[in-house]
Motif scaffolding. Structure first.
Motif, mmCIF file in Angstrom:
data_model
loop_
_atom_site.group_PDB
_atom_site.id
_atom_site.type_symbol
_atom_site.label_atom_id
_atom_site.label_comp_id
_atom_site.label_asym_id
_atom_site.label_seq_id
_atom_site.Cartn_x
_atom_site.Cartn_y
_atom_site.Cartn_z
ATOM 1 N N UNK A 166 0.844 -1.198 0.000
ATOM 2 C CA UNK A 166 0.000 0.000 0.000
ATOM 3 C C UNK A 166 0.879 1.249 0.000
ATOM 4 N N UNK A 167 0.342 2.346 -0.542
ATOM 5 C CA UNK A 167 1.053 3.620 -0.548
ATOM 6 C C UNK A 167 0.045 4.765 -0.525
ATOM 7 N N UNK A 168 0.547 5.977 -0.237
ATOM 8 C CA UNK A 168 -0.305 7.166 -0.181
ATOM 9 C C UNK A 168 -0.375 7.835 -1.552
ATOM 10 N N UNK A 169 -1.586 8.316 -1.885
ATOM 11 C CA UNK A 169 -1.793 8.972 -3.173
ATOM 12 C C UNK A 169 -2.741 10.157 -3.011
ATOM 13 N N UNK A 170 -2.611 11.081 -3.949
ATOM 14 C CA UNK A 170 -3.583 12.167 -4.101
ATOM 15 C C UNK A 170 -3.523 12.631 -5.544
ATOM 16 N N UNK A 171 -4.562 13.307 -5.978
ATOM 17 C CA UNK A 171 -4.583 13.793 -7.355
ATOM 18 C C UNK A 171 -3.844 15.120 -7.469
ATOM 19 N N UNK A 172 -3.289 15.425 -8.632
ATOM 20 C CA UNK A 172 -2.645 16.735 -8.842
ATOM 21 C C UNK A 172 -3.601 17.889 -8.582
ATOM 22 N N UNK A 173 -4.878 17.690 -8.904
ATOM 23 C CA UNK A 173 -5.833 18.781 -8.680
ATOM 24 C C UNK A 173 -6.022 19.054 -7.191
ATOM 25 N N UNK A 174 -6.005 18.009 -6.354
ATOM 26 C CA UNK A 174 -6.115 18.217 -4.916
ATOM 27 C C UNK A 174 -4.866 18.901 -4.365
ATOM 28 N N UNK A 175 -3.707 18.479 -4.836
ATOM 29 C CA UNK A 175 -2.448 18.986 -4.305
ATOM 30 C C UNK A 175 -2.141 20.421 -4.748
ATOM 31 N N UNK A 176 -2.790 20.871 -5.797
ATOM 32 C CA UNK A 176 -2.527 22.214 -6.316
ATOM 33 C C UNK A 176 -2.825 23.270 -5.246
ATOM 34 N N UNK A 177 -1.796 24.046 -4.906
ATOM 35 C CA UNK A 177 -1.961 25.106 -3.910
ATOM 36 C C UNK A 177 -1.845 24.624 -2.477
ATOM 37 N N UNK A 178 -1.636 23.315 -2.266
ATOM 38 C CA UNK A 178 -1.489 22.773 -0.920
ATOM 39 C C UNK A 178 -0.048 22.329 -0.678
ATOM 40 N N UNK A 179 0.342 22.364 0.554
ATOM 41 C CA UNK A 179 1.678 21.895 0.929
ATOM 42 C C UNK A 179 1.655 20.369 1.001
ATOM 43 N N UNK A 180 2.535 19.738 0.235
ATOM 44 C CA UNK A 180 2.544 18.280 0.217
ATOM 45 C C UNK A 180 3.078 17.742 1.544
ATOM 46 N N UNK A 181 2.497 16.642 2.037
ATOM 47 C CA UNK A 181 2.960 16.057 3.300
ATOM 48 C C UNK A 181 4.365 15.467 3.161
#
Length: 298
Positions: A166-181
């Motif tokens: 298993x691994x962590x994922x998010x979409x580019x649209x969600x991450x846009x403007x947010x600080x990546x963990x």
């Protein structure tokens, strides 16, 4: 007195009739004339009827013997055909293979294995059930079940296919403007999409010897990982997914890998079946193929 007719007695009688003499029959059976004669006499005693008329110069079949010969020859032919059929099934995968697997893993991975299996072995049919209920292998007549996680069926035979990572994922649209963990603790400031089939939603993740428990309240909780996968692609937040589920989305730029190296503890996948003794070729072939395919896809 035992009156059960033995296959050897039928074979000896058929050999005598077909070859015309005790001597020729004995040669065909790799024995001696006297032994064949004793077998025929024993057979006649069991039947209470004369099958052959013997003289110093010739041997002939009685009317009763002719009728018995037709039936005996038919029995031997059927037996030979049955033995040949069994031998074929023990050499090559044939017949129907009943299989069960979890709904999501079945559709996304096992279905591909089945396609390869059917292409490789044209004489095999597959009856598959993809379900999240735990099937009863013995009472439901299932040849093989693909099980993820713990195995309660101690009486069944098991082959490990591999582990789900298993691994962590998010979409580019969600991450846009947010600080990546950068660490699991950073997920407290993110929207989470969590697969949680039962109990309190949480993620226990590891990286080497490090362990973290993430208990932040998720934005969206669902008991289906495919639904969590689609919600992550839709930009609803960060999620933890099996890596086999995300290959296409990663390649297409719909998801991005986060927190590399952090993962849920890998979950084992096993093939479960009733017995490894006298394993049918159709079952052995599928297990071997599944192990190869699992390794190639990991």
């Amino acid at each position: 007195m035992d009156t059960t007719i033995e296959i050897m007695e039928l074979a000896a009688f058929v050999a005598v009739v077909q070859r015309g003499t005790f001597t020729a029959a004995a040669d065909a059976m790799d024995t001696d004339k006297a032994h064949v004669s004793r077998i025929i006499s024993r057979l006649e005693n069991k039947l209470g009827a004369q099958l052959l008329q013997r003289s110093t110069r010739r041997l002939s079949v009685t009317e009763t013997g002719r009728d018995f010969y037709e039936r005996a020859a038919g029995i031997l032919t059927a037996l030979e055909e049955s033995e040949a059929s069994v031998a074929r099934t023990q050499r090559e995968p044939t017949g129907s293979l009943r299989l069960s697997a979890g709904a999501e893993f079945g559709v996304l991975r096992v279905n591909r294995w089945i396609a390869t299996y059917l292409k490789t072995y044209p004489d095999v049919r597959v009856d598959a059930e993809f379900t999240n209920r735990v099937t009863d292998v013995i009472h439901e007549g299932i040849d093989i079940a693909i099980r993820i996680g713990a195995l309660p069926d101690a009486e069944l035979s098991v082959r490990k296919l591999g582990d789900i990572h298993y691994a962590f994922y998010a979409s580019p649209s969600y991450l846009k403007g947010r600080k990546q963990p950068k660490a699991p603790a950073d997920l407290k400031s993110h929207d989470l999409v969590m697969f949680a089939p039962r109990g309190r939603p949480s993620w226990k993740v590891v990286k080497g010897r490090q362990t973290e428990l993430i208990e932040t309240e998720p934005r969206y909780t669902v008991n289906n990982s495919l639904a969590a996968h689609d919600m992550a692609i839709a930009g609803m937040g960060v999620t933890l997914l099996p890596t086999f589920m995300t290959a296409d989305a990663l390649a297409g730029g719909k998801l991005k890998l986060l927190l590399p190296g952090w993962e849920r503890i890998p979950v084992p996948v096993h093939a479960v079946f009733t017995s490894s003794r006298y394993m049918a070729p159709k079952l052995r072939a599928f297990i071997d193929l599944a192990i190869r395919e699992f390794k190639a896809e990991s």
